[in-house]
Enzyme design. Structure first.
Site, PDB file in Angstrom:
ATOM      1  CB  SER A 174      -0.882   0.010   1.254  1.00  0.00           C
ATOM      2  OG  SER A 174      -1.480   1.271   1.448  1.00  0.00           O
ATOM      3  CE1 TYR A 225      -3.236  -1.512   6.124  1.00  0.00           C
ATOM      4  CE2 TYR A 225      -2.811   0.784   5.585  1.00  0.00           C
ATOM      5  CZ  TYR A 225      -3.285  -0.469   5.222  1.00  0.00           C
ATOM      6  OH  TYR A 225      -3.788  -0.668   3.957  1.00  0.00           O
TER       7      TYR A 225
END
Length: 322
Positions: free
Chosen positions: A159, A185
């Site tokens: 990501s 994350y």
């Protein structure tokens, strides 16, 4: 050998959808596994691969809900798995290997995003365990089937959030530093990009190539637990609460978000490449300031090997370089 991280200038662009990517592809006889393949990006990935003839296996935490979501899509089987549970990962891998001799496409798509602190049964921070370490274990266990396919691909969901954090090798599990859900994350997504580098190094001599992917900013059920202020901060929602769709600004539909994953899984342009971070159906450029592209630390071979050694030590699973 260092990663050749240079755009191919495919011209496909951010608005391309997964179904458009495979419009002319014939995947008849190919076998695919898509983790998290029953919702959001994973669902669109499974749909696209199956529509081109692949037999798709979807391991999911809730098989009943997954079967309902995938109903109407031919050539898809659903299996139980919990990526944060070592025994569950082993059970799925053993069942798959008992039934299938080969695996052509492995899409490591499942993941969690920006959740409060939780840990797996070994004490590992939850994002790192679910998004990365469970997939590391799964791939190692499925390695014989990937080798048996002779030419196979592993696509790892990274990501743009990797830009939030490198992997903190001194405190991966947030034991000493204060926990931050976005740092956790981001660290897991950097780990996934590094993993593709190390995995490709181990597989390329035997035809197993690995790629990491940034799908875009996608509003899926998996991130609807975020607060409205967090959505507002990135301009993700329209006034009526629906997702903003603007592919040029990286705000995509799930079908558009799955396009790069499917492109990495099927494009002949990547036949002799691997270990690269991709976005918008192309290899991304290396950037240190731009919000686009990949940060140098996320594709660094030395850091990738350090992560691999740590993972092998934690799991007891390893793949030798041939």
């Amino acid at each position: 050998m260092r990663v050749v991280q240079q755009p191919l200038l495919t011209g496909l662009g951010p608005a391309m959808s997964a179904t458009e990517v495979v419009r002319d592809a014939d995947l008849t006889g190919r076998v695919a596994v898509v983790t998290g393949g029953s919702s959001g990006l994973g669902l669109e990935t499974a749909r696209a691969l199956a529509s081109s003839g692949a037999s798709v296996h979807v391991p999911a935490v809730d098989p009943v809900a997954a079967r309902a979501a995938l109903s109407g899509i031919d050539k898809v089987d659903v299996w139980p798995i919990d990526l944060a549970d070592e025994a569950s990962v082993k059970a799925f891998a053993n069942t798959f290997l008992d039934r299938r001799a080969r695996l052509d496409i492995l899409v490591l798509n499942a993941g969690i995003m920006a959740k409060p602190l939780f840990r797996d049964t070994h004490g590992h921070e939850g994002h790192f365990s679910t998004n990365f370490l469970g997939h590391y274990q799964l791939t190692a266990l499925l390695w014989p089937a990937l080798l048996a396919a002779r030419t196979s691909r592993v696509i790892v969901m990274s990501s743009r959030a990797h830009q939030m954090s490198d992997v903190d090798f001194e405190d991966i599990d947030f034991v000493r530093r204060p926990y931050d859900k976005w740092m956790a994350y981001g660290q897991s997504k950097t780990a996934n990009a590094l993993y593709a580098v190390a995995l490709d190094r181990r597989g390329r001599a035997n035809g197993v190539r690995a790629f990491s992917v940034h799908p875009g900013m996608i509003v899926t059920p998996g991130i609807r637990h975020l607060s409205l202020s967090e959505f507002d901060a990135v301009g993700a929602l329209e006034p009526d609460g629906s997702p903003v769709i603007n592919p040029a600004a990286d705000k995509k539909t799930p079908g558009q978000g799955a396009a790069t994953t499917v492109w990495c899984a099927t494009s002949p342009l990547l036949n002799s490449l691997g270990g690269v971070y991709c976005e918008n159906c192309d290899i991304a450029s290396v950037e240190t300031e731009s919000p686009f592209g990949v940060r140098p630390y996320a594709i660094d071979p030395e850091r990738a090997e350090r992560l691999w050694r740590w993972s092998a030590m934690m799991t007891g699973l390893d793949i030798e370089i041939t």
